[in-house]
Design an enzyme around this catalytic site. Structure first.
Site, PDB file in Angstrom:
ATOM      1  N   TYR A 147      17.469  41.729   8.090  1.00 27.26           N
ATOM      2  CA  TYR A 147      18.704  42.063   8.810  1.00 27.26           C
ATOM      3  C   TYR A 147      19.416  43.292   8.226  1.00 27.26           C
ATOM      4  O   TYR A 147      19.799  44.219   8.942  1.00 27.26           O
ATOM      5  CB  TYR A 147      19.615  40.834   8.768  1.00 27.26           C
ATOM      6  CG  TYR A 147      20.974  40.993   9.398  1.00 27.26           C
ATOM      7  CD1 TYR A 147      21.119  41.063  10.774  1.00 27.26           C
ATOM      8  CD2 TYR A 147      22.126  41.043   8.606  1.00 27.26           C
ATOM      9  CE1 TYR A 147      22.375  41.183  11.347  1.00 27.26           C
ATOM     10  CE2 TYR A 147      23.381  41.157   9.175  1.00 27.26           C
ATOM     11  CZ  TYR A 147      23.495  41.227  10.543  1.00 27.26           C
ATOM     12  OH  TYR A 147      24.737  41.353  11.110  1.00 27.26           O
ATOM     13  N   ARG A 218      32.966  35.206  -1.143  1.00 24.35           N
ATOM     14  CA  ARG A 218      32.945  36.096   0.017  1.00 24.35           C
ATOM     15  C   ARG A 218      34.394  36.480   0.340  1.00 24.35           C
ATOM     16  O   ARG A 218      35.336  35.822  -0.097  1.00 24.35           O
ATOM     17  CB  ARG A 218      32.362  35.394   1.255  1.00 24.35           C
ATOM     18  CG  ARG A 218      30.914  34.972   1.157  1.00 24.35           C
ATOM     19  CD  ARG A 218      29.959  36.167   1.176  1.00 24.35           C
ATOM     20  NE  ARG A 218      28.561  35.742   1.184  1.00 24.35           N
ATOM     21  CZ  ARG A 218      27.865  35.417   0.096  1.00 24.35           C
ATOM     22  NH1 ARG A 218      28.422  35.440  -1.096  1.00 24.35           N
ATOM     23  NH2 ARG A 218      26.596  35.064   0.194  1.00 24.35           N
TER      24      ARG A 218
HETATM   25  P1  NAD Z   1      26.966  37.296  18.353  1.00 25.63           P
HETATM   26  O1  NAD Z   1      25.607  36.739  18.085  1.00 25.63           O
HETATM   27  O2  NAD Z   1      28.030  36.350  18.794  1.00 25.63           O
HETATM   28  O3  NAD Z   1      26.886  38.468  19.416  1.00 25.63           O
HETATM   29  C1  NAD Z   1      25.750  39.258  19.604  1.00 25.63           C
HETATM   30  C2  NAD Z   1      25.401  39.247  21.068  1.00 25.63           C
HETATM   31  O4  NAD Z   1      24.269  40.099  21.288  1.00 25.63           O
HETATM   32  C3  NAD Z   1      25.017  37.855  21.587  1.00 25.63           C
HETATM   33  O5  NAD Z   1      25.889  37.455  22.624  1.00 25.63           O
HETATM   34  C4  NAD Z   1      23.601  38.032  22.070  1.00 25.63           C
HETATM   35  O6  NAD Z   1      23.276  37.281  23.254  1.00 25.63           O
HETATM   36  C5  NAD Z   1      23.539  39.526  22.342  1.00 25.63           C
HETATM   37  N1  NAD Z   1      22.148  39.989  22.373  1.00 25.63           N
HETATM   38  C6  NAD Z   1      21.153  39.649  21.511  1.00 25.63           C
HETATM   39  N2  NAD Z   1      19.996  40.194  21.913  1.00 25.63           N
HETATM   40  C7  NAD Z   1      20.270  40.896  23.054  1.00 25.63           C
HETATM   41  C8  NAD Z   1      19.470  41.675  23.927  1.00 25.63           C
HETATM   42  N3  NAD Z   1      18.143  41.810  23.728  1.00 25.63           N
HETATM   43  N4  NAD Z   1      20.062  42.247  24.994  1.00 25.63           N
HETATM   44  C9  NAD Z   1      21.404  42.097  25.218  1.00 25.63           C
HETATM   45  N5  NAD Z   1      22.211  41.370  24.416  1.00 25.63           N
HETATM   46  C10 NAD Z   1      21.644  40.786  23.337  1.00 25.63           C
HETATM   47  O7  NAD Z   1      27.387  38.061  17.024  1.00 25.63           O
HETATM   48  P2  NAD Z   1      28.780  38.706  16.593  1.00 25.63           P
HETATM   49  O8  NAD Z   1      29.267  37.945  15.425  1.00 25.63           O
HETATM   50  O9  NAD Z   1      29.668  38.898  17.772  1.00 25.63           O
HETATM   51  O10 NAD Z   1      28.276  40.123  16.055  1.00 25.63           O
HETATM   52  C11 NAD Z   1      28.401  41.333  16.791  1.00 25.63           C
HETATM   53  C12 NAD Z   1      27.809  42.469  15.972  1.00 25.63           C
HETATM   54  O11 NAD Z   1      28.468  42.533  14.707  1.00 25.63           O
HETATM   55  C13 NAD Z   1      26.318  42.322  15.666  1.00 25.63           C
HETATM   56  O12 NAD Z   1      25.716  43.584  15.702  1.00 25.63           O
HETATM   57  C14 NAD Z   1      26.307  41.789  14.247  1.00 25.63           C
HETATM   58  O13 NAD Z   1      25.105  42.126  13.567  1.00 25.63           O
HETATM   59  C15 NAD Z   1      27.511  42.498  13.656  1.00 25.63           C
HETATM   60  N6  NAD Z   1      28.076  41.790  12.492  1.00 25.63           N
HETATM   61  C16 NAD Z   1      28.767  40.623  12.651  1.00 25.63           C
HETATM   62  C17 NAD Z   1      29.299  39.986  11.527  1.00 25.63           C
HETATM   63  C18 NAD Z   1      30.084  38.712  11.637  1.00 25.63           C
HETATM   64  O14 NAD Z   1      30.592  38.232  10.620  1.00 25.63           O
HETATM   65  N7  NAD Z   1      30.238  38.122  12.831  1.00 25.63           N
HETATM   66  C19 NAD Z   1      29.109  40.534  10.251  1.00 25.63           C
HETATM   67  C20 NAD Z   1      28.396  41.707  10.137  1.00 25.63           C
HETATM   68  C21 NAD Z   1      27.902  42.347  11.261  1.00 25.63           C
END
Ligand code: NAD
Length: 329
Positions: A147, A218
């Site tokens: 990741y 964290r």
């Molecule tokens: P989440 O999993 O709720 O949202 C990600 C969304 O992407 C999901 O709804 C999923 O269905 C969609 N997705 C996955 N594959 C897909 C595809 N092939 N086509 C279209 N949509 C697709 O996660 P989140 O917590 O809302 O995270 C959003 C972003 O922030 C991500 O890039 C994640 O890596 C990053 N991030 C989040 C956190 C956290 O603490 N939540 C921390 C670091 C980074």
């Protein structure tokens, strides 16, 4: 005319909150995801179900769009990201490489990439009493396997698109975002949501399982602060990676105690040392965040967790899962 923005991952946790904020602020919003938001309808003016691993779909998604917030990713909590590395790198690399190229092809002016604190090197996070991580600490690189490496790779691709093609890119490194309307069960949930669920399901004086010895640290950022920060960064002219989190470090044990206090329950902890714990300590250095955005997250952990706990408890009640364990004061 309103600025037209695309939010990918708009069916997910942060993307859904960001959609609501940008609609409130007068943007025209297209949301794209594989799925609709689970817990309430999207505020987006248009919502398309598209698989963004496919090039032709990223072209459809970015048509007529001025600014792209690229949040779609295949991700989850530590249990998920440690056991699905090939799938995560495959899916998220395809999404990101196609999305930035499609944004350029269709003439978008700005592209924001959602990176992660998982890009920081393991060798700087071996102690619970970790020195807060500055943006420049990402190199020499030793990112979270799978990741984190994919995120670091895409951060560089953003820089290359800026330097080679003049696309205005923004890179935000989130540190543990939590809040209402986030996944709280099923294996993809993060620690705050998992703890809220376990505490809500527990009776007074019950035990809940904690992954590791609970002394790992964290910092946690409330989702309302997160989407405010994302919008401010997009509006800034800052092109390099920027932390977005709080700099208050807490142990998992402290997190459990805060949630138990909110719930009004006395909870015992049962440690499972066989479960993945991630790095030993991680905290955000917010010096650059304050300097660039003239702002930093300000919702306290107690307030944010209070909202999150109430929402998860109410969801569990709707599912009929609280009945036998609910505690009356
Ligand atoms: P989440 O999993 O709720 O949202 C990600 C969304 O992407 C999901 O709804 C999923 O269905 C969609 N997705 C996955 N594959 C897909 C595809 N092939 N086509 C279209 N949509 C697709 O996660 P989140 O917590 O809302 O995270 C959003 C972003 O922030 C991500 O890039 C994640 O890596 C990053 N991030 C989040 C956190 C956290 O603490 N939540 C921390 C670091 C980074």
């Amino acid at each position: 005319m309103n600025t037209k923005v695309l939010i990918t991952g708009a069916g997910g946790f942060i993307g859904h909150h960001l959609t609501r904020l940008l609609v409130e602020r007068g943007y025209w919003v297209r949301g794209v995801d594989l799925k609709y938001p689970e817990y309430e309808a999207s505020a987006a003016h248009e919502f398309k179900l598209l698989d963004l691993r496919r090039w032709e779909n990223t072209i459809r998604a970015t048509e007529g769009i001025d600014e792209v917030y690229n949040l779609a990713a295949n991700m989850g909590g530590i249990g998920f990201i440690e056991s699905h590395k090939a799938e995560i790198m495959h899916d998220s690399a395809l999404i990101n490489l196609h999305m930035i190229e499609a944004a350029r092809t269709n003439g978008a002016q700005r592209f924001l990439f959602s990176s992660s604190a998982c890009v920081y090197p393991g060798y700087l996070q071996q102690s619970a009493d970790v020195t807060p991580l500055k943006e420049d600490d990402a190199y020499p690189a030793d990112a979270e396997d799978g990741y984190g490496w994919e995120k670091l790779f895409m951060e560089r691709q953003c820089r290359h698109y800026r330097e080679d093609y003049g696309l205005a890119t923004r890179i935000v490194r989130f540190h543990n975002i939590y809040g209402e309307l986030g996944t709280y069960d099923g294996g993809r949930e993060k620690s705050p949501a998992a703890i809220c669920r376990k505490v809500a399901l527990a009776g007074n004086n019950d035990e809940i399982e904690v992954w590791g010895d609970g002394e790992q640290t964290r910092s946690y950022c409330y989702v309302g602060d997160c989407v405010e920060g994302i919008h401010r960064l997009m509006r800034s002219d800052y092109p390099d990676p920027l932390n977005l989190g709080t700099d208050r470090s807490v142990t998992i044990n402290e997190l459990v105690d805060i949630v138990s206090g909110i719930a009004g329950k006395s909870i015992e902890k049962r440690y499972d040392l066989s479960k993945p714990q991630g790095v030993r300590g991680r905290n955000s250095d917010n010096s650059r965040l304050r300097a660039v955005l003239n702002w930093e997250p300000n919702v306290s952990l107690e307030v944010g967790l209070g909202r999150t706990y109430e929402w998860i408890r109410d969801e569990l009640a709707k599912e009929g899962r609280l009945q036998s364990t609910v505690v009356t004061a």
